[in-house]
Design a protein around this motif. Sequence first.
Motif, PDB file in Angstrom:
ATOM      1  N   HIS A 172      39.837  25.579  44.590  1.00 38.67           N
ATOM      2  CA  HIS A 172      39.241  24.444  43.859  1.00 38.67           C
ATOM      3  C   HIS A 172      37.827  24.216  44.379  1.00 38.67           C
ATOM      4  O   HIS A 172      37.630  23.588  45.426  1.00 38.67           O
ATOM      5  N   HIS A 199      33.481  23.600  42.949  1.00 34.16           N
ATOM      6  CA  HIS A 199      32.516  23.340  41.861  1.00 34.16           C
ATOM      7  C   HIS A 199      31.155  23.892  42.312  1.00 34.16           C
ATOM      8  O   HIS A 199      30.280  23.118  42.703  1.00 34.16           O
ATOM      9  N   HIS A 230      42.437  17.568  37.213  1.00 31.14           N
ATOM     10  CA  HIS A 230      42.040  16.639  38.270  1.00 31.14           C
ATOM     11  C   HIS A 230      42.812  15.350  37.951  1.00 31.14           C
ATOM     12  O   HIS A 230      42.567  14.744  36.895  1.00 31.14           O
ATOM     13  N   HIS A 281      43.924  16.645  43.614  1.00 29.63           N
ATOM     14  CA  HIS A 281      43.484  15.358  44.193  1.00 29.63           C
ATOM     15  C   HIS A 281      44.710  14.573  44.677  1.00 29.63           C
ATOM     16  O   HIS A 281      45.034  14.612  45.846  1.00 29.63           O
ATOM     17  N   ASP A 305      37.277  21.522  47.371  1.00 37.51           N
ATOM     18  CA  ASP A 305      36.660  20.720  46.300  1.00 37.51           C
ATOM     19  C   ASP A 305      35.138  20.771  46.428  1.00 37.51           C
ATOM     20  O   ASP A 305      34.447  19.847  45.990  1.00 37.51           O
TER      21      ASP A 305
HETATM   22 FE    FE Z   1      37.170  18.850  41.940  1.00 39.91          FE
END
Ligand code: FE
Length: 411
Positions: free
Chosen positions: A85, A87, A246, A269, A320
Amino acid sequence: MTEGRGAGALLVRDLAQLATPSGAEAPARGKALGEVEVIERAFVLCEGGRIVASGAMSQLDTLEGEVEEVDGTGLCAIPGLVDCHTHPCFLGDRVEEFALRAGGATYEKLHASGGGILSTVRATRAGDEAELQAAVERHRDWMLRAGTTTFEGKSGYGLDRQTELASLRTVAAAGGVPTWLGAHAAPPEFDDADAYLEFAVAEVLPEAARLAEAADVFVEEGAFTVEQARRYLAACRDAGLELRLHGDQFNELGAVDLAVEFGARSVDHLEATGEVGVRTLAESDVVGVLLPASALFLDRPMPPARALADAGAAVAVATDFNPGSAFCESLPLVCTLASTQLHLAPAEALTACTVNAAHVLGRADRCGRIAPGFDADLVLLDAPDWRHLAYHLGGDLIATVIQRGRVAWTC
Ligand code: FE
Ligand code: NIG
């Protein structure tokens, strides 16, 4: 045990320890989550990018032919880490926002006032694909130096056709696993989230489905409702994508039920997940991806990881990595947080960012274990015991990273 070698063989020898999640099941859950096999004075032999043998040095046959050797004296080998996970497709940063948050501003309020995710969308749209490619590779290299040999990368900072598709291409070109986060936020040129989703599904999904392996949606107040997410996920499933969500980051809106309804790969999450959500997830095959660096960075409650693990849920941990809620590329640091904040044993943390993370990415048959047939992805820790992975808080303990049988980074 050493038959079948050819050119391109790599032997990691004289390791203080080799540690790998035991067994062959994926995802590992219940008791198996914490079962790690440890071999003292060990070797790993790789060929053609795969592991061909591993075990105690006393079992190592004499090798013939050309074999590159890596001296593992004083080092511990663990599987290459899998970050399921991240970004990484963004330009600019959010250091100003970080400073404001230090002074008391909240992430949700910054988001609601057009900052947060949308400020990164503005910065990312302002660049071209070459700049985005360079940024993704820079972020990938940070991850690699922290021991990540397989990473997932989400789009979601373009939210227009061109930048979303460019994001997916850059992740693939950087060797990552692309996920289309087409439903991250509604950009300002649309009247509302419904209008944006209609555009995204009609105009972006057909090509995104060719470039990505999965789709993801941010179910949250100020992002997308459960009903909007249901429509988006149904369209993405019909286009052949795996599904991720998410969910329960700030508010428990029903993302866990939705993930189970769709048989999603994961729901990620879970900081706001309550007892019923824990039970629902534990009774399902959906992996709960825990992101403690994000909870720490936003000073939010930690997800109920111990309750999930004890209830038998399949859990993974990930960074994340992103410019707003978790500017952190280090899975070793996440393992420390997993043990100190989530109360997972070091062995559970290791399984969560190897085998179980690989399962989320549909790669558990080849990533996340040190075993014959698996990709030759290894991290050599400069430590006398592999549990220093979690124990050494922010430590400089990555000595060497081996990816597909080659030394990809060494200190
Ligand atoms: Fe995320
Ligand atoms: O997973 N919560 C939504 N998305 C990201 C954060 C994105 C950002 O703040 O830029 C997350 O935390």
